[in-house]
Design a protein around this motif. Structure first.
Motif, short mmCIF file in Angstrom:
data_model
loop_
_atom_site.label_atom_id
_atom_site.label_comp_id
_atom_site.label_asym_id
_atom_site.label_seq_id
_atom_site.Cartn_x
_atom_site.Cartn_y
_atom_site.Cartn_z
N ASN A 1 0.82 -1.22 0.00
CA ASN A 1 0.00 0.00 0.00
C ASN A 1 0.84 1.26 0.00
O ASN A 1 0.32 2.37 -0.08
N HIS B 1 5.16 2.41 -1.24
CA HIS B 1 6.53 2.03 -1.57
C HIS B 1 7.46 2.34 -0.39
O HIS B 1 7.11 3.11 0.51
N HIS C 1 2.43 -1.82 -6.72
CA HIS C 1 1.59 -1.18 -5.71
C HIS C 1 0.19 -1.79 -5.75
O HIS C 1 -0.29 -2.21 -6.80
#
Length: 463
Positions: free
Chosen positions: A76, A78, A325
């Motif tokens: 959720n 980086h 992501h």
């Protein structure tokens, strides 16, 4: 440059997201109890965790994955340490126990070719190749890959040194996350020099406009475009369109002169350049306060198509672990009038592959996360800071994991969704993206969800 003034430029892209207005006062107790009973605990990821330890705790993943050809592992945010450590163990399991043959990543397709050579035993230093902050051939300081990912690549190289079937690496993304065209224009120029020198004029026209505004992320050229004469932007788009047209119109000629593989690689790079131009335009429009969900879909299309093309040209036994992501890997589409891409990579892969695509989201409760804040004066066009993980809102999927203890926990969403619908319980309608909760039907968007407690940041985060 045409100095234009933008009164409505946003300083924080999160302001463009709909405000999180919880639809529930508290998380459904029935769903929380189901998660507490059925969540699969995983090995802890705290200090001293052994990344080479046995993988017995991941056996329940076997049933979730089944015979899927592509398994996506998300995050959720980086630059979160625990997500990188967990994905390392998940990749090991999928390769060592389930026979997966490639690792694809939200990383430039052109830049990824050198990484693939390195993990298969090629020369060079990995940090020089992919570490954050190092300049590329055009002098642009790249975003790079964090320490945890680099450690995984070192494992992959060690594995390949003794494996009967080396695990490939595949970059699926546009160059330097949309910040620079150089990683694709340079190899295309070398290709055209021998195949069609007459087409170099289109490439050089694009290079002349794009290079002065290049940066380590898409934010740098997006800010530059706010002050760029629209006619100049159109010249860049036209030059790239004519270059792509040349490649497609002369496909047979190019293939005869260079061979099919070289042609397809160069064509992919040209498509990446076209997509990067569109991604930069979309981000500039968002910064100007007018986000276009359809515009953001260009990058998602390139991400998906690059992976699908890899599958098409690979053997029938090819199975890919895809790292990206959560917002990219989700199966569900987004609102057409919102600030997120209307179609995502995962949505497109799900449409193309059906049950052969499995998406596993990684999220967390507690600890710290990365805060991404656009900053025109920063060399990367944005700055990364530490932020406390916000408390889970009641209608988020994260709220169902509260109180589970200090170990990561995996939940398969299909039985949880069936339980919720059988008992008439409200399903979670949000999940966390960095520090904001966004509207995503989490139990439909993902096949599995792993919640990690007390996350920390990668050592590569520079505040």
């Amino acid at each position: 440059m045409n100095e234009q003034h933008h009164d409505h430029t946003t300083n924080d892209l999160r302001d463009l997201l709909p405000a999180a207005r919880p639809t529930l006062a508290v998380a459904p107790a029935g769903l929380r109890r189901w998660v507490a009973r059925n969540a699969v605990p995983m090995a802890p990821l705290g200090p001293g965790a052994d990344q080479d330890a046995p993988l017995d705790d991941l056996e329940p993943l076997r049933g979730l994955v089944g015979d899927a050809r592509v398994v996506a592992l998300g995050e959720n945010a980086h630059l979160v340490r625990e997500f990188g450590l967990l994905r390392h163990r998940l990749l090991r399991f999928l390769v060592e126990e389930l026979g997966f043959t490639a690792c694809a990543m939200e990383y430039g397709a052109a830049e990824g070719r050198a990484v693939d050579a390195w993990v298969r035993g090629g020369p060079g230093d990995l940090d020089e190749l992919v570490a954050p902050g190092r300049p590329d051939a055009a002098g642009v300081r790249r975003l790079g890959l964090p320490a945890e990912v680099r450690d995984t690549l070192r494992w992959q190289r060690r594995h390949n040194a003794v494996a009967a079937h080396p695990v490939r690496f595949l970059g699926c993304d546009i160059p330097t996350a949309g910040g620079s065209l150089a990683p694709v224009l340079d190899p295309v120029a070398a290709y055209l020099a021998t195949v069609d020198p007459g087409a170099l004029r289109f490439l050089e026209a694009a290079r002349e406009i794009s290079e002065p505004m290049a940066g380590g992320t898409v934010m740098v050229p997006a800010y530059a475009r706010l002050d760029l004469d629209p006619a100049v932007q159109d010249r860049l788009t036209t030059a790239l369109a004519r270059l792509l047209g040349r490649f497609t119109d002369l496909r047979e000629v190019y293939t005869e002169r260079s061979g099919r593989t070289a042609y397809e690689t160069a064509l992919s790079d040209v498509r990446a350049a076209v997509t990067t131009d569109r991604a930069q335009r979309a981000m500039a429009e968002a910064l100007a306060g007018a986000p276009d969900a359809a515009g953001f879909a260009a990058r998602e299309r390139y991400l998906a198509d690059t992976l699908l093309e890899f599958l098409d040209r690979s053997g029938p036994g090819t199975r890919v672990v895809l790292v990206g992501h959560n917002a990219h890997i989700q199966r569900s589409a987004n609102a057409a009038d919102g600030a997120l891409a209307v179609t995502t990579m995962g949505n497109l892969l799900s449409r193309a592959l059906g049950a052969d695509y499995v998406a596993v989201a990684l999220t967390g409760n507690g600890g710290e996360t990365v805060e991404n804040v656009p900053d025109r004066d920063h060399p990367a066009g944005m700055r990364w800071g530490r932020a406390a993980v916000p408390e889970a809102v009641p209608d988020s999927v994260e709220a169902l994991f509260t109180g589970l203890g200090g170990r990561p926990a995996l939940v398969a969403t299909r039985p949880l969704r069936a339980y919720a619908r059988w008992h008439g319980l409200p399903e979670p309608v949000r999940t966390r993206l960095d520090t904001a909760f966004i509207e995503v039907p989490a139990l439909e968007a993902f096949d599995g969800i792993v919640c990690v407690p007390d996350t920390t940041l990668s050592e590569d985060v520079q505040e």
